[in-house]
Design a protein around this motif. Structure first.
Motif, short mmCIF file in Angstrom:
data_model
loop_
_atom_site.label_atom_id
_atom_site.label_comp_id
_atom_site.label_asym_id
_atom_site.label_seq_id
_atom_site.Cartn_x
_atom_site.Cartn_y
_atom_site.Cartn_z
N GLN A 89 0.82 -1.22 0.00
CA GLN A 89 0.00 0.00 0.00
C GLN A 89 0.85 1.26 0.00
N ARG A 90 1.89 1.31 0.80
CA ARG A 90 2.71 2.53 0.87
C ARG A 90 3.42 2.81 -0.45
N ARG A 91 3.84 1.78 -1.13
CA ARG A 91 4.47 1.96 -2.44
C ARG A 91 3.42 2.31 -3.49
N LEU A 92 2.26 1.69 -3.37
CA LEU A 92 1.21 1.87 -4.37
C LEU A 92 0.74 3.31 -4.44
N VAL A 93 0.72 4.01 -3.32
CA VAL A 93 0.32 5.41 -3.30
C VAL A 93 1.31 6.26 -4.09
N LEU A 94 2.57 5.85 -4.12
CA LEU A 94 3.60 6.61 -4.83
C LEU A 94 3.67 6.31 -6.32
N PHE A 95 3.02 5.24 -6.76
CA PHE A 95 3.04 4.88 -8.17
C PHE A 95 2.28 5.94 -8.98
N ASN A 96 2.66 6.10 -10.24
CA ASN A 96 1.84 6.94 -11.11
C ASN A 96 0.61 6.13 -11.51
N PHE A 147 -9.91 8.74 -14.42
CA PHE A 147 -10.06 9.80 -15.41
C PHE A 147 -11.12 10.81 -14.97
N LEU A 148 -12.19 10.33 -14.34
CA LEU A 148 -13.25 11.22 -13.88
C LEU A 148 -12.93 11.92 -12.57
N GLY A 149 -11.76 11.66 -12.01
CA GLY A 149 -11.33 12.41 -10.85
C GLY A 149 -11.26 11.66 -9.55
N LEU A 150 -11.47 10.35 -9.56
CA LEU A 150 -11.34 9.56 -8.34
C LEU A 150 -9.87 9.55 -7.95
N ASN A 151 -9.55 10.10 -6.80
CA ASN A 151 -8.16 10.25 -6.38
C ASN A 151 -7.69 8.98 -5.70
N THR A 152 -6.80 8.26 -6.36
CA THR A 152 -6.26 7.04 -5.78
C THR A 152 -4.85 7.24 -5.25
N GLY A 153 -4.37 8.48 -5.26
CA GLY A 153 -3.06 8.77 -4.72
C GLY A 153 -1.94 8.68 -5.73
N GLY A 154 -2.25 8.21 -6.93
CA GLY A 154 -1.22 8.09 -7.95
C GLY A 154 -0.80 9.46 -8.46
N ARG A 155 0.48 9.60 -8.78
CA ARG A 155 0.96 10.88 -9.33
C ARG A 155 0.40 11.04 -10.72
N SER A 156 0.21 12.26 -11.14
CA SER A 156 -0.45 12.51 -12.41
C SER A 156 0.45 12.29 -13.61
N ARG A 157 1.76 12.34 -13.43
CA ARG A 157 2.63 12.16 -14.60
C ARG A 157 2.63 10.70 -15.05
N GLY A 158 2.68 10.48 -16.32
CA GLY A 158 2.73 9.13 -16.86
C GLY A 158 1.37 8.47 -16.99
N ALA A 159 0.31 9.21 -16.81
CA ALA A 159 -1.03 8.63 -16.89
C ALA A 159 -1.47 8.44 -18.30
#
Length: 159
Positions: A89-96, A147-159
């Motif tokens: 979980q802690r790593r997953l939040v940092l993933f794009n 895409f519709l804005g559900l914030n899962t903690g992923g960084r926006s770059r590389g999406a």
């Protein structure tokens, strides 16, 4: 733990259970994503203190009762999947978002493989590749939600 966040977790789980219980048929039944598992994964990523392995087990028991299959199969599959989700979980939040999408896909596949093993041991016939279509539609649903804005903690770059 704020009661409003806990209420939103319960509300989203109830809505996902309602989507599971809708009268799906034909092709839609074959491609229906596992709504409850997607909601559990989302809450494990966003609020691991509100939704954890115990929640996944409890929700899995409800799915077992609702579907009428082998009692405990969804509870086991959800618990194993939630364990892997909590572990990273802690790593997953940092993933794009793309990396997160791939990881959620792996979690959905893990759940389906556990269910496939249990169904095979119970005497079900071997199922083809179409069995894994709900994981693909689950990922599409996850991508639409992000895409519709559900914030899962992923960084926006590389999406």
């Amino acid at each position: 733990m704020p009661p409003s966040k806990l209420k939103s977790v319960y509300f989203s789980l109830i809505v996902a259970l309602i989507f599971l219980l809708l009268p799906w048929s034909g092709v839609w039944l074959k491609i229906r994503p596992d709504f409850l598992l997607l909601v559990i994964i989302f809450w494990i990523i966003r609020a691991p203190n509100l939704c954890n392995v115990g929640t996944a087990w409890f929700v899995g028991l409800f799915v077992d009762l609702a579907t009428g299959g082998i009692f405990g199969q969804y509870a086991l599959a959800y618990t194993i999947t939630a364990f892997f989700a909590v572990t990273y979980q802690r790593r997953l939040v940092l993933f794009n978002n793309t990396q997160q999408l791939f990881y959620v896909f792996l979690l959905l596949i893990i759940s389906q493989i556990v269910l496939l093993i249990l169904k095979t041991f119970a005497g079900a016939e071997l199922i083809g590749w179409g069995y894994f279509l709900p994981s693909i539609t689950g990922i599409l649903l996850w991508k639409i939600a992000v895409f519709l804005g559900l914030n899962t903690g992923g960084r926006s770059r590389g999406a």
